[in-house]
Design a protein around this motif. Sequence first.
Motif, short mmCIF file in Angstrom:
data_model
loop_
_atom_site.label_atom_id
_atom_site.label_comp_id
_atom_site.label_asym_id
_atom_site.label_seq_id
_atom_site.Cartn_x
_atom_site.Cartn_y
_atom_site.Cartn_z
N CYS A 126 -32.42 48.09 9.06
CA CYS A 126 -33.66 48.33 8.76
C CYS A 126 -33.63 48.16 6.83
N SER A 131 -38.00 51.13 6.51
CA SER A 131 -39.15 50.06 6.65
C SER A 131 -38.23 49.48 7.40
N CYS A 132 -39.08 48.02 8.47
CA CYS A 132 -38.98 47.30 9.34
C CYS A 132 -37.74 47.90 10.47
N GLU A 134 -35.53 47.81 12.92
CA GLU A 134 -35.17 46.94 14.29
C GLU A 134 -34.07 47.06 15.02
#
Length: 309
Positions: A126, A131-132, A134
């Motif tokens: 991440c 955030s993001c 994965e």
Amino acid sequence: MDSKSQGRVYFLDLGLVTYPNVNGRILSCLADGSDLRELLTGMKSFPDGLAIDATNNHLYWTNMGSSVFADDGTIQRCDIETGKNVVTIVPTGFTHTPKQVTIARPSGEQEKLFWCDREGMKVMRCNLDGSCIETLVSTGDPNIHKGDATRWCVGIAVDTKRKHVYWTQKGGSKGHQGRIFRAGLNLPSGAMPDNRTDIELMFGNLPEPVDLEFDETTETLYWTDRGDPPFGNSVNSAGMEGGKAGIKRRLLVRKLHEGVGIALDIKHGRMFFTDIGGGVYAAKLDGSGKKILCKDIGDCTGIAFYSAL
């Protein structure tokens, strides 16, 4: 070497001495073992992995959670100098049992957190702000393969130049089922985390490999192993010249007491490592000159090195 030029070693203590009232801690000392300090105490969720963001003076760590069955792991961050401003980066519900964590900036990309999720059976990443999130690799379904330690992802390292991620699947305790794998940092076109075709087995039948580190200057992979002697409870290395396993593994350090964490100081040609028996150690990168920095300090797991600015 004066204190300012030594750099500091940061490491985790699970705090099992007072179990079930655990008292996990983040501690640090100078690279020669002096000036031991407590940075954070009273940690209740079994801290395991540790990584340093030197640019922003942040320290990140993983919490395995209240139990291996709870699926309540987290990743947190604090100021490296004071231990203040604790922030939860990855909250409960996104990672089951996060283990080793590292920070890497692959060529041409932004810096990210990479970690392994043991019972979650995943390799993940991440952004530094959480955030993001994965999943890069999924080795099994926790509901179907629960308890299958051969699928447990534990240690992680990143080769930013060749854009590879390495990870360990430790296998059962002292089971000689341990493996080290490698894959690309990005999913192949059309692939999913559970069916990617670019995964390579680098080493198999290891006693019980745990944490990893990668030296990009020499393309050498280092790892701890908490399995049985003569090859377990050790620190090992192997050359990855040209991106391949060019030589056999080398046994560098023996006689640890459940070896776990490892960190490299490439500039000074040394490494630091821990064991659950409460030891924090230093040695040259070839394994020579091993010395004890801290003895019987707790139940030590993750470790990271913060070089002097």
